[in-house]
Design an enzyme around this catalytic site. Structure first.
Site, PDB file in Angstrom:
ATOM      1  N   THR A   1       0.855  -1.197   0.000  1.00  0.00           N
ATOM      2  CA  THR A   1       0.000   0.000   0.000  1.00  0.00           C
ATOM      3  C   THR A   1       0.890   1.246   0.000  1.00  0.00           C
ATOM      4  O   THR A   1       1.972   1.216   0.576  1.00  0.00           O
ATOM      5  CB  THR A   1      -0.858  -0.023   1.280  1.00  0.00           C
ATOM      6  OG1 THR A   1      -1.785  -1.088   1.165  1.00  0.00           O
ATOM      7  CG2 THR A   1      -1.610   1.279   1.509  1.00  0.00           C
TER       8      THR A   1
ATOM      9  N   ASP B   1      -8.847  -0.318   5.217  1.00  0.00           N
ATOM     10  CA  ASP B   1      -8.805   0.914   6.013  1.00  0.00           C
ATOM     11  C   ASP B   1      -8.422   2.147   5.199  1.00  0.00           C
ATOM     12  O   ASP B   1      -8.777   3.268   5.569  1.00  0.00           O
ATOM     13  CB  ASP B   1      -7.797   0.754   7.158  1.00  0.00           C
ATOM     14  CG  ASP B   1      -6.391   0.448   6.637  1.00  0.00           C
ATOM     15  OD1 ASP B   1      -6.269  -0.383   5.705  1.00  0.00           O
ATOM     16  OD2 ASP B   1      -5.421   1.042   7.138  1.00  0.00           O
TER      17      ASP B   1
END
Ligand code: ASP
Length: 327
Positions: free
Chosen positions: A195, A226
């Site tokens: 990420t 998230d």
């Protein structure tokens, strides 16, 4: 960031001081008939702080699994992203633009799990999550579980052999698995993670945060991590700090990581570093792994993680681009 904008969304361990990255003369209103500036006026030089921190994912990143060539490629990607964002901040651009620019570079780099090189879902597709937040207005733009078609991108753009192989490995392991369901650690965290995110403080004192990801390998289609959840993986508030997180998304959502860092500073008066550490400990207690990057309104930065590594970088007070991978 590219993803957010495409769909029309508008949107530590060390504590370090970013200072003197740019200086400029204080703009004193000219008084008529005033003499030339006296030497002591030079002391009115005003220091404008600005700063940039990026990450490319946290996880089990072992030196033993890394070839020198691969490490060079990761480092070069992080440096390119830092340079793109820093250039904008240096010439007085906004933190929002700087975080977007840095994240774009990492999205286009196949080494990272965002944009090109995103991991695959269990259905063999790519679904992308991203968010960007402006600390000045508290406005944010997020997208979740979007795919190439919505992005007007050929699905092939996102494909990399490595990510495809990672999905096949995990699927084969699942087939042969007996007993209780749980995490399958057949592929390394290196395959799973990557990420990307950026946080910045600009010369106007505005903060911004951006995060972009393909999520986790073999995730169920439609799963939202998230990263695009404001307050979990991404948050920015000029009153406190800007945060971008990476790790086991489900835990980071439950711990409301990014907003908690801000809240501890705002309501408890904690320093950025203390707040970041406290929240990461909360994630660990729940059983989650990962890390975060954060910058506060003074330009202090924090980059804590509870894994063996986190791809990360920042610009030091002398304007030097610093890239780190391991603990
Ligand atoms: N946090 C991301 C997610 O759960 C994955 C990661 O950061 O590695 O979607």
């Amino acid at each position: 960031m590219k993803l957010a904008k495409t769909v029309g969304a508008n949107c530590f361990f060390a504590l370090m001081l970013f200072s003197a990255a740019a200086t400029e003369l204080a703009q004193e209103p000219a008084r008529s008939g005033s003499p030339e500036k006296a030497p002591e006026d030079q002391s009115k030089m005003q220091t404008k702080k600005f700063g940039l921190v990026i990450h490319g994912g946290a996880g089990t990143i072992d030196r033993s699994n890394m070839t020198p060539e691969r490490e060079r490629e990761y480092r070069a990607g992080l440096e390119r992203a830092l340079a793109a964002g820093y250039e904008i901040l240096k010439r007085g651009g906004s933190s929002l633009d700087a975080t977007e620019a840095a994240v774009r570079v990492l999205e286009d780099d196949p080494h990272f799990n965002a944009g090109k090189g995103a991991v695959f879902t269990s259905a063999g597709t790519n679904e992308l999550d991203a968010a960007i937040m402006d600390g000045k207005t508290l406005k944010a733009g997020t997208v979740a579980a979007i795919n190439g078609v919505e992005l007007l991108r050929d699905q092939k753009y996102f494909y990399t052999q490595e990510r495809w192989d990672a999905l096949q490995k995990i699927k084969t392991a699942e087939k042969h698995r007996t007993g209780r369901a749980g995490k399958v650690f057949v592929i390394t965290d290196q395959d799973r993670h990557g990420t990307v995110g950026a946080v910045a403080l600009d010369q106007n004192g505005d903060l911004a945060a951006a995060t972009s990801t393909g999520g986790t390998t073999n995730k169920r289609p439609g799963r939202v991590g998230d990263s695009p959840v404001i307050g979990a993986g991404t948050y920015a508030n000029n009153a406190t700090c800007a945060v971008s997180a990476t790790g086991d998304g489900e835990y980071f959502i439950r711990a409301t990581v990014a907003h908690d860092v801000s809240a501890l500073m705002e309501y408890r008066g904690m320093s950025l570093n203390e707040a970041a550490q406290t929240v990461l400990e909360k994630v660990a207690k729940l059983g989650g792994t990962g890390g975060l990057i954060a910058i506060d309104r003074q330009g202090n930065i924090a980059l804590p993680f509870n894994t063996s590594g986190m791809y990360r970088g920042y610009v030091d007070p002398n304007g030097k681009l610093v890239v780190e991978i391991y603990k």
